[in-house]
Design a protein around this motif. Structure first.
Motif, PDB file in Angstrom:
ATOM      1  N   LEU B   4     -32.243  23.172  13.893  1.00 42.44           N
ATOM      2  CA  LEU B   4     -32.177  21.869  13.240  1.00 42.44           C
ATOM      3  C   LEU B   4     -31.888  20.771  14.261  1.00 42.44           C
ATOM      4  O   LEU B   4     -31.108  20.958  15.192  1.00 42.44           O
ATOM      5  CB  LEU B   4     -31.079  21.859  12.174  1.00 42.44           C
ATOM      6  CG  LEU B   4     -31.334  22.707  10.932  1.00 42.44           C
ATOM      7  CD1 LEU B   4     -30.107  22.718  10.041  1.00 42.44           C
ATOM      8  CD2 LEU B   4     -32.530  22.208  10.155  1.00 42.44           C
ATOM      9  N   ASN B   7     -30.469  14.781  13.438  1.00 39.44           N
ATOM     10  CA  ASN B   7     -30.716  14.022  12.204  1.00 39.44           C
ATOM     11  C   ASN B   7     -30.670  14.919  10.989  1.00 39.44           C
ATOM     12  O   ASN B   7     -30.105  14.568   9.958  1.00 39.44           O
ATOM     13  CB  ASN B   7     -32.110  13.389  12.259  1.00 39.44           C
ATOM     14  CG  ASN B   7     -32.008  11.909  12.495  1.00 39.44           C
ATOM     15  OD1 ASN B   7     -30.921  11.351  12.485  1.00 39.44           O
ATOM     16  ND2 ASN B   7     -33.146  11.284  12.703  1.00 39.44           N
ATOM     17  N   GLU B   8     -31.307  16.074  11.125  1.00 41.73           N
ATOM     18  CA  GLU B   8     -31.381  17.008  10.006  1.00 41.73           C
ATOM     19  C   GLU B   8     -29.990  17.529   9.642  1.00 41.73           C
ATOM     20  O   GLU B   8     -29.664  17.666   8.459  1.00 41.73           O
ATOM     21  CB  GLU B   8     -32.319  18.167  10.346  1.00 41.73           C
ATOM     22  CG  GLU B   8     -33.765  17.718  10.472  1.00 41.73           C
ATOM     23  CD  GLU B   8     -34.667  18.795  11.053  1.00 41.73           C
ATOM     24  OE1 GLU B   8     -35.759  18.988  10.524  1.00 41.73           O
ATOM     25  OE2 GLU B   8     -34.263  19.432  12.051  1.00 41.73           O
ATOM     26  N   ARG B  10     -27.129  15.968  10.131  1.00 43.98           N
ATOM     27  CA  ARG B  10     -26.385  14.871   9.495  1.00 43.98           C
ATOM     28  C   ARG B  10     -26.816  14.706   8.036  1.00 43.98           C
ATOM     29  O   ARG B  10     -25.974  14.536   7.150  1.00 43.98           O
ATOM     30  CB  ARG B  10     -26.625  13.564  10.264  1.00 43.98           C
ATOM     31  CG  ARG B  10     -25.901  13.552  11.607  1.00 43.98           C
ATOM     32  CD  ARG B  10     -26.356  12.390  12.449  1.00 43.98           C
ATOM     33  NE  ARG B  10     -25.891  11.119  11.933  1.00 43.98           N
ATOM     34  CZ  ARG B  10     -26.404   9.949  12.271  1.00 43.98           C
ATOM     35  NH1 ARG B  10     -27.409   9.900  13.131  1.00 43.98           N
ATOM     36  NH2 ARG B  10     -25.934   8.833  11.778  1.00 43.98           N
ATOM     37  N   VAL B  11     -28.124  14.778   7.813  1.00 40.67           N
ATOM     38  CA  VAL B  11     -28.628  14.620   6.442  1.00 40.67           C
ATOM     39  C   VAL B  11     -28.148  15.791   5.574  1.00 40.67           C
ATOM     40  O   VAL B  11     -27.744  15.595   4.419  1.00 40.67           O
ATOM     41  CB  VAL B  11     -30.170  14.509   6.435  1.00 40.67           C
ATOM     42  CG1 VAL B  11     -30.722  14.621   5.023  1.00 40.67           C
ATOM     43  CG2 VAL B  11     -30.602  13.189   7.051  1.00 40.67           C
ATOM     44  N   PHE B  14     -24.626  15.224   4.701  1.00 45.97           N
ATOM     45  CA  PHE B  14     -24.592  14.081   3.765  1.00 45.97           C
ATOM     46  C   PHE B  14     -24.955  14.520   2.339  1.00 45.97           C
ATOM     47  O   PHE B  14     -24.410  14.003   1.363  1.00 45.97           O
ATOM     48  CB  PHE B  14     -25.578  13.023   4.267  1.00 45.97           C
ATOM     49  CG  PHE B  14     -25.728  11.837   3.359  1.00 45.97           C
ATOM     50  CD1 PHE B  14     -24.709  10.917   3.207  1.00 45.97           C
ATOM     51  CD2 PHE B  14     -26.906  11.633   2.658  1.00 45.97           C
ATOM     52  CE1 PHE B  14     -24.853   9.825   2.367  1.00 45.97           C
ATOM     53  CE2 PHE B  14     -27.063  10.544   1.828  1.00 45.97           C
ATOM     54  CZ  PHE B  14     -26.031   9.639   1.681  1.00 45.97           C
ATOM     55  N   ILE B  15     -25.855  15.484   2.239  1.00 43.60           N
ATOM     56  CA  ILE B  15     -26.249  15.968   0.906  1.00 43.60           C
ATOM     57  C   ILE B  15     -25.237  16.988   0.385  1.00 43.60           C
ATOM     58  O   ILE B  15     -24.840  16.945  -0.776  1.00 43.60           O
ATOM     59  CB  ILE B  15     -27.661  16.596   0.947  1.00 43.60           C
ATOM     60  CG1 ILE B  15     -28.701  15.525   1.301  1.00 43.60           C
ATOM     61  CG2 ILE B  15     -28.023  17.231  -0.389  1.00 43.60           C
ATOM     62  CD1 ILE B  15     -30.054  16.088   1.650  1.00 43.60           C
ATOM     63  N   PHE B  17     -22.002  17.561   1.123  1.00 45.90           N
ATOM     64  CA  PHE B  17     -20.630  17.134   0.839  1.00 45.90           C
ATOM     65  C   PHE B  17     -20.454  16.694  -0.626  1.00 45.90           C
ATOM     66  O   PHE B  17     -19.590  17.233  -1.333  1.00 45.90           O
ATOM     67  CB  PHE B  17     -20.215  16.038   1.823  1.00 45.90           C
ATOM     68  CG  PHE B  17     -18.891  15.410   1.519  1.00 45.90           C
ATOM     69  CD1 PHE B  17     -17.716  16.136   1.663  1.00 45.90           C
ATOM     70  CD2 PHE B  17     -18.808  14.100   1.070  1.00 45.90           C
ATOM     71  CE1 PHE B  17     -16.497  15.566   1.360  1.00 45.90           C
ATOM     72  CE2 PHE B  17     -17.596  13.524   0.769  1.00 45.90           C
ATOM     73  CZ  PHE B  17     -16.430  14.257   0.905  1.00 45.90           C
ATOM     74  N   PRO B  18     -21.273  15.763  -1.116  1.00 43.60           N
ATOM     75  CA  PRO B  18     -21.111  15.376  -2.522  1.00 43.60           C
ATOM     76  C   PRO B  18     -21.407  16.508  -3.503  1.00 43.60           C
ATOM     77  O   PRO B  18     -20.748  16.611  -4.543  1.00 43.60           O
ATOM     78  CB  PRO B  18     -22.137  14.245  -2.710  1.00 43.60           C
ATOM     79  CG  PRO B  18     -22.478  13.792  -1.359  1.00 43.60           C
ATOM     80  CD  PRO B  18     -22.323  14.966  -0.469  1.00 43.60           C
ATOM     81  N   ILE B  21     -18.336  18.552  -3.716  1.00 42.76           N
ATOM     82  CA  ILE B  21     -17.317  17.829  -4.498  1.00 42.76           C
ATOM     83  C   ILE B  21     -17.622  17.988  -5.994  1.00 42.76           C
ATOM     84  O   ILE B  21     -16.725  18.260  -6.797  1.00 42.76           O
ATOM     85  CB  ILE B  21     -17.332  16.320  -4.132  1.00 42.76           C
ATOM     86  CG1 ILE B  21     -16.936  16.113  -2.683  1.00 42.76           C
ATOM     87  CG2 ILE B  21     -16.460  15.504  -5.096  1.00 42.76           C
ATOM     88  CD1 ILE B  21     -15.482  16.043  -2.410  1.00 42.76           C
ATOM     89  N   LEU B  22     -18.887  17.852  -6.328  1.00 44.72           N
ATOM     90  CA  LEU B  22     -19.279  17.969  -7.737  1.00 44.72           C
ATOM     91  C   LEU B  22     -19.025  19.368  -8.267  1.00 44.72           C
ATOM     92  O   LEU B  22     -18.563  19.542  -9.393  1.00 44.72           O
ATOM     93  CB  LEU B  22     -20.758  17.630  -7.904  1.00 44.72           C
ATOM     94  CG  LEU B  22     -21.071  16.157  -8.105  1.00 44.72           C
ATOM     95  CD1 LEU B  22     -22.511  15.975  -8.497  1.00 44.72           C
ATOM     96  CD2 LEU B  22     -20.184  15.562  -9.190  1.00 44.72           C
ATOM     97  N   PHE B  25     -15.467  19.792  -8.920  1.00 43.80           N
ATOM     98  CA  PHE B  25     -15.145  19.037 -10.136  1.00 43.80           C
ATOM     99  C   PHE B  25     -15.521  19.841 -11.384  1.00 43.80           C
ATOM    100  O   PHE B  25     -14.724  19.972 -12.314  1.00 43.80           O
ATOM    101  CB  PHE B  25     -15.881  17.695 -10.119  1.00 43.80           C
ATOM    102  CG  PHE B  25     -15.875  16.986 -11.438  1.00 43.80           C
ATOM    103  CD1 PHE B  25     -14.736  16.332 -11.885  1.00 43.80           C
ATOM    104  CD2 PHE B  25     -17.001  16.991 -12.253  1.00 43.80           C
ATOM    105  CE1 PHE B  25     -14.720  15.691 -13.109  1.00 43.80           C
ATOM    106  CE2 PHE B  25     -16.994  16.353 -13.475  1.00 43.80           C
ATOM    107  CZ  PHE B  25     -15.844  15.699 -13.907  1.00 43.80           C
ATOM    108  N   VAL B  26     -16.747  20.381 -11.358  1.00 42.40           N
ATOM    109  CA  VAL B  26     -17.221  21.137 -12.532  1.00 42.40           C
ATOM    110  C   VAL B  26     -16.338  22.354 -12.771  1.00 42.40           C
ATOM    111  O   VAL B  26     -15.927  22.629 -13.905  1.00 42.40           O
ATOM    112  CB  VAL B  26     -18.698  21.552 -12.347  1.00 42.40           C
ATOM    113  CG1 VAL B  26     -19.137  22.514 -13.437  1.00 42.40           C
ATOM    114  CG2 VAL B  26     -19.592  20.321 -12.354  1.00 42.40           C
ATOM    115  N   LEU B  28     -13.198  22.805 -11.840  1.00 40.94           N
ATOM    116  CA  LEU B  28     -11.879  22.387 -12.332  1.00 40.94           C
ATOM    117  C   LEU B  28     -11.959  21.934 -13.787  1.00 40.94           C
ATOM    118  O   LEU B  28     -11.074  22.188 -14.587  1.00 40.94           O
ATOM    119  CB  LEU B  28     -11.323  21.252 -11.469  1.00 40.94           C
ATOM    120  CG  LEU B  28     -10.870  21.645 -10.069  1.00 40.94           C
ATOM    121  CD1 LEU B  28     -10.467  20.418  -9.282  1.00 40.94           C
ATOM    122  CD2 LEU B  28      -9.702  22.619 -10.126  1.00 40.94           C
TER     123      LEU B  28
END
Lengths: 267, 228, 258
Positions: B4, B7-8, B10-11, B14-15, B17-18, B21-22, B25-26, B28
């Motif tokens: 990779l 750039n790849e 980092r992207v 970036f995808i 991490f959230p 988190i989701l 969340f689900v 919990l």
């Protein structure tokens, strides 16, 4: 037989304005239909040719916007908490602070502010890039290579935009929550565990669904409108005019849609 | 192996991490707890005179946990949060109460959790409960004793005040009768003087009549009389 | 000239084609066939109509009268998907090169391969690397078009147009703005392609004399009509008054120049 009627100037202007708006809507409709039709040729599309565009657009729309987005999120989170402390009694604030942040930031401000950042940064950039490519005959050259420009140019930007906006909204919410929390502990002590728990209680699956829905809608609309105006200029001097139109119209559409979604799901 | 580019990577971060988190969340939100069989609940108290680290937490006399930490909170006014680590298995509801009380006359303080009569949502981890403090028996008896002593002294003071007041009233009445006597004497003396004054007024009137008669008869003579 | 085609037949045929734009008749009833393996040079003065030949062949000019056949099929009947598929059978080197400015030389050449071919990414990279080497572009393979010289732009655009190894290559005014000293690599590559069997090249130019060693057929247009269609020898002899006036750049002759 024609009857000549003296129509006052302002009525004429209003009618012309309505007709021009209607023509614009029609033109945008045909543009969207042509994109939908071009999806028929998606089976000939090799996704590897879109891969680098998706990666670059995601980096530009998402990662490069992070510093700006985080600053705005911190400020907004802080502002909400300051206003809450000023205007609400301090007693028992720990029990409703999560709800307040979820209602104001996660439901409304987060997606809206993210969309505004993306429109002002990436929407304008996409419109300007496509307009320049059209003027440089790069788009024609792609067409002559047998490349479906609607798929090749617009589709990867939509994919990248959806990914970037979704991630940006989540990051915005997290930064705003903790920005708000850090500010709030200077006046009211709330244990971090309590804070997270109230956030978890306040943030429902409905909110999560709406976050995903909004990122989908904004992710599709922002590049779609930007590309529409990017393909419009017929000469170089028209480029700034259409770039400006792209940003203004996209912002308008986003505010209308945001209000519509809120009314539909929370009213 | 797929190589990779920067750039790849980092992207990808970036995808992911959230998304991560989701997912958390689900998980919990669906009620899964990463913790073991215990959960931490905060008890909000005004003072920590009665509770300390290790104070037992009970439900209907059965120990379900202990206080593991006491956190001072400075805003808006000084108060404390006692972290109670309790067993998950005992179902506690959201509107439960926490009573800080003595186990018996000589026993240690305990925190008694009491569920409301009707079933509600389960108490979540990190929830905050307001503590209700019960005063212990010894302190109560001491307070009653102090109160009785205070009442006794108050009654004594009132009696003293009433005794002192009686003699003062007597003196006051004597003085009053003397004052009345003086006034009647003054009035008797004044009566003679008034008669004398009236007699003198009459004499003066008579003289004035004579003068006026003389003035009518010989006005010039009367006027010049003085010059001679 | 004998226009009989090889057994594989005609690759492109224009039949009574006329084309107008904003009221101006730019192509006027042209009929011509191009055989597979045949190399042809279209030349003529400005506004002679040569600039629209390639656009008509690739169905990019809009509406026109007459018919254009590709491999025997009328291109007017192609729907949007068929147009895209049929265009990948061509290589098209535009006059302004049409390189994508946000891609470097390597990516520009790789673009049609990545989009159309079934090669793996590694095979695409290998093919592009050999193309870069063949066209002597190694030194600027990672540069974007804005940092390239005219000849480098020409070679990159040429590399991209032949990346899919098409049967028909269309080239518009390749040498008009070039220093002839810098285009030897391109000329040699073009010659190799022109000599290859079953590969056709159509060149649109104002300087046909530069292609006498590449092409065996020269066609001249004037006011949208074909005024000369002959072999290299016939072109070189310049007996046709139009060709003669064009090559001599003379104002005397059948063409009235403004």
């Amino acid at each position: 037989m024609y009857v000549s009627v003296n129509v006052p100037g302002f009525i004429k202007k209003i009618v012309q304005r309505i007709l021009s708006t209607w023509n614009g809507v029609q033109s945008f409709y045909f543009y969207v239909v042509s994109i939908i039709k071009s999806f028929k040729s998606i089976r000939y599309l090799r996704f590897r040719s879109l891969y680098s565009i998706v990666v670059n657009q995601t980096r530009f729309t998402g990662i490069d916007a992070l510093p700006l987005l985080m600053i705005i999120a911190l400020m907004l989170g802080g502002t909400v908490i300051i206003q809450a402390h000023t205007n609400f009694p301090k007693f028992g604030i720990e029990s409703f602070i999560g709800n307040l942040l979820v209602i104001i930031i996660a439901r409304e401000l987060g997606p809206l502010a993210t969309a505004m950042i993306v429109v002002s940064r990436s929407g304008s950039a996409i419109a300007a890039e496509i307009a320049t490519q059209t003027q440089n005959r790069e788009i024609l050259s792609l067409e002559l290579m047998g490349i479906d420009t609607k798929l090749y140019i617009i589709l990867p930007r939509i994919i990248a935009s959806i990914i970037a906006i979704f991630s940006l909204i989540i990051i915005f919410d997290i930064v705003a929550f903790f920005g708000g929390y850090l500010l709030s502990i200077s006046t009211v002590y709330i244990p971090i565990g309590v804070f997270i728990q109230t956030l978890l209680d306040a943030f429902s699956f409905n909110d999560l669904f709406l976050t995903i829905l909004k990122s989908l809608i904004y992710g599709i609309l922002i590049p779609l409108i930007a590309c529409y105006y990017g393909l419009k200029p017929r000469s170089n001097f028209e480029i700034p005019i259409y770039v400006s139109q792209a940003v203004v119209r996209t912002l308008l559409v986003i505010f209308v849609i945001n209000a519509f979604i809120s009314a539909l799901f929370y009213f | 192996m797929v190589k990779l580019e920067k750039n790849e990577v980092r992207v990808a971060v970036f995808i992911l991490f959230p998304v991560l988190i989701l997912l958390v969340f689900v998980v919990l939100k669906l009620g899964y707890s990463f913790a073991s069989s215990t959960k931490d609940i905060y008890l909000k108290v005004d003072s920590i005179s009665s509770i300390k680290n290790g104070t037992q937490v009970k439900v209907k006399g059965y120990t379900i946990g202990r206080v593991v930490e006491i956190i001072p909170v400075y805003q808006p006014a000084l108060h404390f949060l006692a972290v109670m680590r309790v067993e998950n298995e005992i179902a506690m509801y959201e509107d439960c109460t926490a009573v800080i009380q003595n186990q018996n006359i000589i026993g240690d303080t305990i925190i008694e959790l009491r569920n409301p009569e009707t079933k509600q949502e389960l108490l979540k981890e990190y929830a905050v409960i307001e503590g209700i403090e019960y005063v212990n028996l010894e302190a109560l008896l001491q307070d009653v004793h102090v109160m009785l002593a205070t009442v006794t002294s108050t009654v004594g003071v009132l009696r003293d005040i009433s005794l002192d007041s009686r003699s003062n009233i007597r003196v006051l009445l004597g003085n009053l009768s003397r004052s009345v006597e003086t006034v009647s004497t003054v009035l008797n003396d004044s009566q003679k003087d008034i008669i004398e004054i009236m007699r003198s007024f009459r004499k003066t009137a008579k003289t004035m009549d004579e003068i006026s008669t003389e003035l009518k008869r010989h006005p010039l003579k009367f006027l010049m009389k003085g010059d001679k | 000239m004998d226009t009989a085609c090889t057994p594989r037949g005609e690759i492109v045929t224009l039949e009574n084609v006329s084309y107008s734009y904003e009221g101006n008749r730019l192509i006027n009833d042209i009929s011509i066939s191009i055989c597979l393996g045949e190399d042809i040079v279209f030349f003529g003065a400005e506004n002679s109509g040569i600039d629209f030949i390639c656009q008509l062949i690739v169905n990019a000019a809009g509406e026109f009268e007459g018919d254009v056949f590709f491999d025997g099929r009328p291109i007017k009947d192609f729907d949007e998907i068929e147009v895209h598929n049929f265009r990948k059978g061509f290589g098209y080197l535009q006059r302004n090169f049409g390189l994508i400015n946000n891609m470097d030389v390597f990516e520009n050449i790789a673009l049609p391969l990545r989009y159309h071919s079934r090669l793996t990414s590694r095979e695409v990279d290998e093919r592009v690397e050999s193309m870069v080497e063949y066209l002597k572009l190694e030194h600027c393979a990672r540069r974007r078009p804005v940092h390239l010289s005219s000849s480098e732009l020409l070679r990159t655009s040429y590399g991209r147009s032949i990346a899919l190894d098409p049967d028909l290559l269309l080239i518009e005014h390749p040498l008009e703005e070039q220093c002839l000293l810098n285009v030897q690599v391109f000329m040699s590559a073009l010659q190799n392609r022109a000599f290859a069997p079953h590969k056709s090249v159509i060149i649109i130019t104002y300087r046909p004399e530069l292609y006498t060693e590449i092409s065996e057929r020269f066609v001249m247009l004037h006011e949208g009509r074909i005024v000369f269609d002959g072999s290299t020898d016939e072109f070189a002899r310049a007996e046709n008054p139009y060709v003669k006036q064009f090559l001599q750049a003379s104002i005397d002759g059948p063409m009235q120049m403004l």
